[in-house]
Design a protein around this motif. Structure first.
Motif, PDB file in Angstrom:
ATOM      1  N   VAL A 282       1.109  -0.774   0.273  1.00 50.11           N
ATOM      2  CA  VAL A 282       0.369   0.028  -0.476  1.00 50.11           C
ATOM      3  C   VAL A 282       1.169   1.143   0.248  1.00 50.11           C
ATOM      4  O   VAL A 282       1.440   1.551   0.856  1.00 50.11           O
ATOM      5  CB  VAL A 282      -0.996   0.092   1.001  1.00 50.11           C
ATOM      6  N   SER A 283       0.539   1.954  -0.985  1.00 51.85           N
ATOM      7  CA  SER A 283       1.246   2.892  -0.932  1.00 51.85           C
ATOM      8  C   SER A 283       1.303   4.443   0.420  1.00 51.85           C
ATOM      9  O   SER A 283       1.987   5.337   0.050  1.00 51.85           O
ATOM     10  CB  SER A 283       1.772   3.383  -2.874  1.00 51.85           C
ATOM     11  N   ASP A 284      -0.466   4.518   0.116  1.00 52.17           N
ATOM     12  CA  ASP A 284      -1.050   5.523   1.488  1.00 52.17           C
ATOM     13  C   ASP A 284      -1.557   4.775   1.675  1.00 52.17           C
ATOM     14  O   ASP A 284      -2.376   4.302   1.828  1.00 52.17           O
ATOM     15  CB  ASP A 284      -1.493   6.508  -0.454  1.00 52.17           C
TER      16      ASP A 284
ATOM     17  N   ASP B 109      -3.061  -9.113   7.648  1.00 51.62           N
ATOM     18  CA  ASP B 109      -2.052  -9.362   8.956  1.00 51.62           C
ATOM     19  C   ASP B 109      -2.265  -9.974   9.888  1.00 51.62           C
ATOM     20  O   ASP B 109      -1.049  -9.660  10.896  1.00 51.62           O
ATOM     21  CB  ASP B 109      -1.787  -7.828   9.084  1.00 51.62           C
ATOM     22  N   GLY B 110      -2.804 -11.045  10.125  1.00 49.05           N
ATOM     23  CA  GLY B 110      -3.114 -12.278  11.128  1.00 49.05           C
ATOM     24  C   GLY B 110      -4.100 -11.742  11.636  1.00 49.05           C
ATOM     25  O   GLY B 110      -4.164 -13.011  12.656  1.00 49.05           O
ATOM     26  N   VAL B 111      -4.615 -10.563  11.568  1.00 50.66           N
ATOM     27  CA  VAL B 111      -5.808 -10.189  12.721  1.00 50.66           C
ATOM     28  C   VAL B 111      -7.388 -10.905  11.731  1.00 50.66           C
ATOM     29  O   VAL B 111      -7.227 -10.524  10.399  1.00 50.66           O
ATOM     30  CB  VAL B 111      -6.051  -8.553  12.721  1.00 50.66           C
TER      31      VAL B 111
ATOM     32  N   LEU C 219      -4.924   0.213   6.100  1.00 49.01           N
ATOM     33  CA  LEU C 219      -3.866  -0.083   5.956  1.00 49.01           C
ATOM     34  C   LEU C 219      -2.835   1.484   6.336  1.00 49.01           C
ATOM     35  O   LEU C 219      -3.177   2.389   5.727  1.00 49.01           O
ATOM     36  CB  LEU C 219      -4.227  -0.799   4.444  1.00 49.01           C
ATOM     37  N   SER C 220      -1.779   0.696   6.770  1.00 43.74           N
ATOM     38  CA  SER C 220      -1.167   1.532   6.976  1.00 43.74           C
ATOM     39  C   SER C 220       0.121   1.537   5.574  1.00 43.74           C
ATOM     40  O   SER C 220      -0.279   0.036   4.827  1.00 43.74           O
ATOM     41  CB  SER C 220       0.103   1.226   7.957  1.00 43.74           C
ATOM     42  N   GLU C 221       0.838   2.593   5.599  1.00 41.15           N
ATOM     43  CA  GLU C 221       1.841   2.343   4.230  1.00 41.15           C
ATOM     44  C   GLU C 221       2.504   1.786   4.456  1.00 41.15           C
ATOM     45  O   GLU C 221       3.276   1.541   5.231  1.00 41.15           O
ATOM     46  CB  GLU C 221       2.246   3.558   3.508  1.00 41.15           C
ATOM     47  N   GLY C 222       2.945   0.631   2.805  1.00 44.87           N
ATOM     48  CA  GLY C 222       3.825  -0.503   3.252  1.00 44.87           C
ATOM     49  C   GLY C 222       3.264  -1.467   2.867  1.00 44.87           C
ATOM     50  O   GLY C 222       2.273  -2.081   2.049  1.00 44.87           O
ATOM     51  N   MET C 223       3.999  -2.706   3.330  1.00 40.96           N
ATOM     52  CA  MET C 223       3.598  -4.139   3.130  1.00 40.96           C
ATOM     53  C   MET C 223       2.768  -5.090   3.966  1.00 40.96           C
ATOM     54  O   MET C 223       2.662  -4.774   5.245  1.00 40.96           O
ATOM     55  CB  MET C 223       4.152  -5.102   3.238  1.00 40.96           C
TER      56      MET C 223
END
Length: 772
Positions: free
Chosen positions: A73-75, A97-99, A130-134
């Motif tokens: 996610v870039s944004d 993310d495992g949640v 979603l936060s920025e990143g993988m």
């Protein structure tokens, strides 16, 4: 009715411009999309070849299991997850993310995208920040038929309906005095406000809870609330924005069942016999005969039967037991027990042969609905053939005991209603043994539908056998994650919505929907061993009849060792090392639901695993594939022959009678050019049922199976196919479909499944398949 504690203390402040601002901000982010089959990791039921073929053919509904994806996610911001599946309403899981975001829930019709193009997503699933990143997304489906998505998208949030998440960490089964704690996650680039309600799914009525607000924020904010249910009912939590009701996918809270608190009834064991010692019972002749029950701890108990009188002292837990010397066939007798000034009496006791019948649903089938059974049972009555049913006594909470039994004689007088306690297999078996030997026959029914073999085995067996240990660990995980509770709520939803449709059509017969009863997990490891089998021991038995295995077919490779171990531990439990164990090879045949390809694996491998138990002494197997008609499902109706065949097996192997019970049995094969000749034992009068002998499949070195041409030549069968010019292997009845034919001998007895190859089983490594 404001109950949401510290989260309901702000006025509604959001404005339309705020929503416009939000949309313009978040829509700048990209749409993230992946084809459902371009996953990074997976664990799918089925062989690698099958999974690969399904991916190539675009058949996402072929398998259960999970698929996992990594994406970037870039944004940072809120996104809405959309999926494309065959049936959105089927329950499934979503993890980010495992949640856990969705566990055993399906999409509501209003979540489905109207007129969605064929190659696009077709329903909204959840909101997620979603936060920025993988990140990692896991999509999971746990039952057949599977419903794994063929496409998914994460779309940037468009409005307030995309910027909120709701969940509950505690039990969703409540009484009217219990509060439920929930969490609501929100917060966006502007202030948001939600009016929250209980929705009664039976009536559609909304009951206000209050308002929850989130200030303008750059990261999510979590509010906690403790809610009191509005009364008995089946609920979900809904929300409105600007007086417009959000969809279930926007505000996905799940279901809550609220019932009046009821005090659980219990009872203490008094002075009583164990459950099976009741008037009308048949007890085992010519064998040491244990009789037991309960009394006041450390008290004297005297028991009398057939001229024998024995005394003992009850133990600290109240249990007492005596063992009578063998008693010959006869009766009726009176069984009495005396302790102090109390006396128990059981009348009309017969000495004969007692058989325990256990397994899953195909063991059953009411006598009155079996093919030809009413006419057959109305011919003559059999007062000395008797049946009883095993049930756990749930009121005794401190130990496993059986509910008091009632023995019913096969005396119908032509009245179909009196046949109710009887099953077709039980009746045919008991009648045949009685007619052949002239002795009373007692039948103890302890079968349960949909069960896997694990539930019929002890906890010690689960600890000793690695593949069983994995089942036990998996079920413990399911308990911790409330899987059985969630599945129950799904069943309740189906019943409630069904009732609601009837009510709206003016056809509801009740004022409230009838809710399914919550049972403990049907297949919890050792459940039926503990509740139905172990409490019987050490009841004296002549033998055991077993019909089970359909539910284990996805785990067929493990069944052989499990089945053998179960037989051995049941023999140890009843302290009869050579206890006769006769069983039925599961039936898949010409029924309309059975259309599997040549060499189809699960059912063939399970049947083969069953035959392996013949290595144990005092075992015998009967075959039943030929009893299905094209109209049948797995619960075929021609059940009397199953009982007759089991009786044949018993008369031969247990009673030493010259009664044939085996069909043609594979012995060896020889390759003869472009064909394979198969040799059999018990093959006198070899022929077949059906128009064409077409249950054989054949393969070459490529191990690709094809339906074969087969013809009988004396006591052999010659198998070939123009598609396999150089055959190396043959399988018989290995598919889910037998295509309507069965190889039989002059006695009309069918052939067990067999294969000439020893190629690896495709169920190897599958120790456990989740079912609810």
């Amino acid at each position: 009715m404001t109950q949401m504690m510290n989260i309901l203390n702000r006025k509604y402040l959001s404005a339309l411009c705020g929503f416009t601002c939000l949309a313009s901000t978040l829509l700048a982010a990209e749409v993230i999309q992946r084809d459902g089959w371009s996953f990074d990791r997976s664990q799918l039921t089925g062989s690698e070849a099958e999974v690969a073929a399904a991916i190539e053919d675009g058949l996402p509904n072929e398998f259960a299991g999970w698929m996992e994806y990594d994406f970037e996610v870039s944004d940072a911001g809120w996104y809405a997850l959309y999926l494309r599946c065959g049936a959105p309403s089927w329950s499934h899981d979503v993890f980010v993310d495992g949640v856990t975001y969705v566990r055993l829930q399906g999409a509501d019709p209003e979540d489905v995208v109207p007129n969605a193009p064929k190659d696009s997503v077709n329903f909204k699933e959840i909101n997620v920040y979603l936060s920025e990143g993988m990140h990692t997304l896991r999509l999971q489906r746990n039952q057949f038929p599977a419903n794994l998505p063929s496409l998914w998208e994460l779309r940037p949030a468009e409005d307030a309906g995309d910027t909120v998440r709701v969940w509950a960490d505690e039990s969703r089964l409540l009484d009217t005095e219990t509060k439920i704690k929930i969490k609501i996650e929100g917060g966006a680039s502007f202030e948001t406000s939600y009016d929250v309600y209980w929705e009664d799914l039976a009536t559609g009525e909304l009951t206000s809870i209050g308002t929850v607000q989130f200030p303008k924020a750059s990261a999510p904010i979590i509010r906690e609330a403790e809610l009191s249910p509005p009364g008995e009912g089946f609920y979900t939590i809904r929300a409105k924005v600007n007086d417009a009701l959000l969809t279930n996918a926007d505000f996905k809270s799940g279901f809550f069942l609220v019932q009046e608190a009821k005090e659980k009834k219990t009872r203490e064991l008094g002075f009583e016999f164990s459950a099976l010692f009741r008037s009308g019972a048949v007890l085992q002749r010519d064998m040491e005969l244990p009789v037991w029950g309960w009394a006041t701890p450390d008290s004297k108990v005297t028991v009398e039967l057939a001229g024998q009188k024995l005394s003992t002292q009850s133990q600290a837990d109240g249990r007492w037991q005596v063992t009578f010397e063998p008693i010959a066939v006869g009766g009726p007798y009176e069984l009495t027990a005396t302790s102090g000034d109390k006396t128990l009496k059981c009348y009309n006791i017969l000495m004969g042969d007692v058989w325990l019948l256990s397994g899953q649903s195909n063991l059953g089938g009411p006598l009155k609905s079996a093919t030809g059974a009413v006419e057959y049972a109305s011919e003559v009555d059999y007062p000395d053939v008797r049946i009883t049913n095993n049930y756990p006594d749930d009121l005794v909470t401190d130990q496993h005991v059986l509910r008091h039994a009632y023995w019913n004689s096969a005396v119908f007088g032509g009245d179909v209603s009196k046949m109710y306690p009887w099953k077709a297999i039980h009746y045919a078996f008991g009648r045949d043994i009685h007619e052949a030997l002239g002795v009373p026959v007692g039948l103890i029914d302890a079968g349960r539908g949909g069960t896997i073999i694990s539930t019929w085995m002890s906890q010690e067996a689960h600890e000793a056998l690695p593949s069983l240990r994995k089942i036990a660990e998996a079920y413990e995980t399911n308990l911790d994650e409330a899987i059985y509770e969630l599945d129950y709520l799904n069943k309740v939803e189906a019943e409630v919505l069904k009732w609601r449709k009837l009510k709206e059509a003016g056809k509801a017969k009740t004022k409230k929907p009838k809710l399914p009863t919550l049972y403990p997990p049907r297949n919890f490891p050792s459940k039926h061993y503990d509740q139905l089998i172990a409490p019987m021991a050490p009841f004296a038995l002549k033998g055991i009849l077993w019909y089970q295995g359909e539910s284990d077919s996805p785990m067929a490779a493990c069944y052989e060792e499990r089945f053998k171990l179960m037989i051995q531990e049941w023999r140890e439990l009843f302290d009869q090392p050579d206890l006769a164990f006769l069983y039925v090879q599961i039936a898949y045949g010409s029924g309309k639901h059975f259309t599997g390809p040549a060499g189809d694996y699960r059912q063939g491998e399970l049947k083969e695993a069953q035959t392996a138990a013949l290595d144990l002494p005092n075992t015998a197997m009967v075959v039943t594939d030929d009893l299905m008609t094209p109209e049948d499902d797995v619960h075929y109706l021609d059940k009397l022959p199953v009982g007759h065949r089991l009786a044949r097996a018993a008369l031969n192997t247990v009673y030493g009678k010259e009664v044939p019970y085996q069909g043609p049995t594979f012995r060896e094969f020889k390759i003869e050019g472009d064909a394979i000749r198969v040799y059999f034992d018990h093959a006198k009068g070899l022929s077949y049922k059906g128009e064409v002998l077409n249950a054989f499949s054949i393969a070459g070195d490529d191990r690709q199976w094809h339906w074969a041409d087969a013809r009988i030549d004396g006591e052999t069968v010659i198998v070939s196919s123009p598609e396999v010019p150089n055959p190396v292997a043959v399988r018989y009845s290995w598919s889910e479909s037998t295509r309507g034919s069965q190889l039989i001998n002059k006695h009309g007895l069918p052939t067990p499944v067999f294969r000439t190859d020893d190629w690896p089983k495709v169920t190897e490594g599958v120790d456990w398949v989740r079912e609810y």
